[in-house]
Design a protein around this motif. Structure first.
Motif, PDB file in Angstrom:
ATOM      1  N   LEU A  63      21.898  31.735  30.381  1.00 12.93           N
ATOM      2  CA  LEU A  63      23.858  30.940  29.785  1.00 12.93           C
ATOM      3  C   LEU A  63      23.749  30.529  31.706  1.00 12.93           C
ATOM      4  O   LEU A  63      24.869  29.534  31.919  1.00 12.93           O
ATOM      5  N   ALA A  64      24.220  31.832  32.045  1.00 11.22           N
ATOM      6  CA  ALA A  64      24.802  31.547  33.542  1.00 11.22           C
ATOM      7  C   ALA A  64      24.578  29.795  34.016  1.00 11.22           C
ATOM      8  O   ALA A  64      25.049  29.143  34.742  1.00 11.22           O
ATOM      9  N   GLY A  97      17.969  11.664  37.378  1.00 15.11           N
ATOM     10  CA  GLY A  97      17.535  12.535  36.377  1.00 15.11           C
ATOM     11  C   GLY A  97      17.873  14.343  36.922  1.00 15.11           C
ATOM     12  O   GLY A  97      17.198  14.291  37.412  1.00 15.11           O
ATOM     13  N   ALA A  98      18.274  14.287  35.828  1.00 12.44           N
ATOM     14  CA  ALA A  98      18.269  16.330  36.182  1.00 12.44           C
ATOM     15  C   ALA A  98      17.588  16.998  34.613  1.00 12.44           C
ATOM     16  O   ALA A  98      18.198  16.567  33.642  1.00 12.44           O
ATOM     17  N   LEU A  99      16.539  17.148  34.581  1.00 15.02           N
ATOM     18  CA  LEU A  99      15.831  18.076  33.758  1.00 15.02           C
ATOM     19  C   LEU A  99      15.230  19.496  33.546  1.00 15.02           C
ATOM     20  O   LEU A  99      16.063  20.412  34.513  1.00 15.02           O
ATOM     21  N   LEU A 100      16.436  20.313  32.472  1.00 15.15           N
ATOM     22  CA  LEU A 100      16.248  21.650  32.568  1.00 15.15           C
ATOM     23  C   LEU A 100      15.323  22.337  31.886  1.00 15.15           C
ATOM     24  O   LEU A 100      14.808  22.140  30.881  1.00 15.15           O
ATOM     25  N   THR A 101      15.012  23.435  32.217  1.00 17.93           N
ATOM     26  CA  THR A 101      13.666  23.972  31.582  1.00 17.93           C
ATOM     27  C   THR A 101      13.713  25.948  32.072  1.00 17.93           C
ATOM     28  O   THR A 101      14.831  25.824  32.283  1.00 17.93           O
ATOM     29  N   LEU A 102      12.664  25.701  30.986  1.00 19.24           N
ATOM     30  CA  LEU A 102      13.050  27.449  30.729  1.00 19.24           C
ATOM     31  C   LEU A 102      11.580  27.986  31.695  1.00 19.24           C
ATOM     32  O   LEU A 102      10.517  27.711  30.768  1.00 19.24           O
ATOM     33  N   GLU A 103      11.779  29.338  32.445  1.00 19.66           N
ATOM     34  CA  GLU A 103      10.600  29.871  34.013  1.00 19.66           C
ATOM     35  C   GLU A 103      10.560  30.718  32.975  1.00 19.66           C
ATOM     36  O   GLU A 103      10.884  32.410  33.576  1.00 19.66           O
ATOM     37  N   LEU A 115      16.155  30.662  21.310  1.00 24.04           N
ATOM     38  CA  LEU A 115      15.037  29.863  22.309  1.00 24.04           C
ATOM     39  C   LEU A 115      16.053  28.388  21.516  1.00 24.04           C
ATOM     40  O   LEU A 115      15.898  27.521  22.134  1.00 24.04           O
ATOM     41  N   LYS A 116      16.605  28.487  20.195  1.00 31.60           N
ATOM     42  CA  LYS A 116      16.821  27.425  19.283  1.00 31.60           C
ATOM     43  C   LYS A 116      17.872  27.169  20.374  1.00 31.60           C
ATOM     44  O   LYS A 116      18.614  25.775  20.830  1.00 31.60           O
ATOM     45  N   THR A 117      18.934  28.247  20.989  1.00 37.70           N
ATOM     46  CA  THR A 117      20.259  27.967  20.954  1.00 37.70           C
ATOM     47  C   THR A 117      20.150  27.617  22.311  1.00 37.70           C
ATOM     48  O   THR A 117      20.483  26.145  22.827  1.00 37.70           O
ATOM     49  N   LEU A 118      18.912  27.713  23.483  1.00 40.88           N
ATOM     50  CA  LEU A 118      18.939  27.296  24.807  1.00 40.88           C
ATOM     51  C   LEU A 118      18.032  25.624  24.482  1.00 40.88           C
ATOM     52  O   LEU A 118      18.149  24.855  25.436  1.00 40.88           O
ATOM     53  N   LEU A 119      17.167  25.108  23.551  1.00 39.43           N
ATOM     54  CA  LEU A 119      16.727  23.958  23.552  1.00 39.43           C
ATOM     55  C   LEU A 119      17.524  22.993  22.692  1.00 39.43           C
ATOM     56  O   LEU A 119      18.438  21.710  23.700  1.00 39.43           O
TER      57      LEU A 119
END
Ligand code: ZN
Length: 311
Positions: A63-64, A97-103, A115-119
């Motif tokens: 979240l940070a 464009g800036a796209l947010l991804t999770l690694e 995970l749903k929250t991050l989506l």
């Protein structure tokens, strides 16, 4: 020339050192200045939580990083948050464009709601693991080499349901095969060809073919250790990986995932985003302009999942 770069670790560096400025810090490989100078059009920013962060604090850290993304990257007037394919198509000149991804899904533990929250927060691509095991699957360097867990199957189902890229980079081989069977929107954001460099992070020919068959895109990465078995790597080595992936049928399903800011060693003459032109000059010398446009931008962009209609 527009560039779509499918992976970088700028957010991790800015999380570790809050004094770093995205504008033009010499501590970053990718800065706004570099993107503007080199033709950066879409940049993926990965939420990668450093290993030293305690498991109980990992979601908080994620979240940070979302907060850093908003406060320090999207706050720049040229930077636009990309959440849909239409957002990419409507970018104006000088807009990036800036796209947010999770690694790696370690920050969600076994909680699908996280995970749903991050989506909901706009994450557009989810890498199931980093190098080691988590509750979703095993990573490429986890010695037992396990595949997708029961919970991992639920994660992939959720990504399918929400039309989100499922990133196979970093997965164990067994995890890759379990996931490719199920994922509707698979990509490998930053992986090279194992045939040319036998690092466990690279994909074998059979894996690349399976990814291509499922309409996925592979992002060739600039990590020297994934490019050659020698101590140092050059732009020529990147070209060899491109040629190899094309020889397997990937001409229109190949892109780039630099891994800038996640690497300590760099390719000669490609030491930061500001060196992209050295690489592009070589591409233009050797390949058709149509191929170069696809590799640099069009192939990942075309592949961006379009959300399913709600009935
Ligand atoms: Zn990575």
């Amino acid at each position: 020339m527009n560039i779509f770069d499918a992976h970088c670790d700028v957010l991790m560096k800015m999380y570790i050192d809050p004094d770093i400025s995205f504008l033009d810090s010499d501590k970053l490989h990718i800065t706004k200045q570099g993107l503007l100078e080199e033709g950066g059009k879409v940049q993926c920013f990965a939420i990668y939580i450093p290993e030293k962060v305690h498991p109980d604090m990992r979601f908080q850290a994620a979240l940070a990083m979302v907060d850093i993304f908003h406060e320090k990257i999207l706050s720049e007037p040229e930077m636009k948050f990309i959440k849909t394919k239409a957002d990419i198509d409507s970018l104006k000149e000088r807009e990036i464009g800036a796209l947010l991804t999770l690694e790696g899904c370690d920050c969600i533990g076994n909680d699908l709601l996280k995970l749903k929250t991050l989506l909901h927060l706009g994450v557009s691509s989810v890498g199931l693991t980093w190098n080691y095991a988590n509750l979703v699957a095993d990573g490429a360097l986890e010695s037992r080499g396990g595949g997708l867990t029961q919970f991992g199957t639920e994660v992939v189902n959720l990504l399918n349901e929400k039309s989100i890229w499922c990133d196979l980079s970093h997965l164990s081989e067994a995890g890759f095969w379990d996931t490719i069977k199920r994922a509707e929107f698979p990509i490998a954001s930053h992986s090279n060809a194992h045939h040319l460099c036998s690092h466990p992070r690279n994909l074998k020919d059979s894996q690349i073919k399976a990814l291509l068959q499922k309409n996925g895109v592979i992002g060739v990465t600039f990590v020297p250790q994934f490019l050659s078995n020698r101590d140092s790597s050059s732009i020529k080595d990147i070209l060899k990986h491109i040629d190899h992936i094309c020889s397997l049928g990937g001409e229109r399903q190949i892109g780039l995932g630099s891994d800038f800011d996640g690497i300590e060693h760099m390719v000669e003459n490609l030491t930061s985003y500001k060196d992209y032109h050295n690489f592009i000059n070589e591409l233009n010398r050797l390949y058709s302009s149509e191929f170069v446009k696809g590799l640099l931008f069009g192939n990942f962009t075309r592949n961006f999942p379009v959300k399913k209609e709600r009935f």
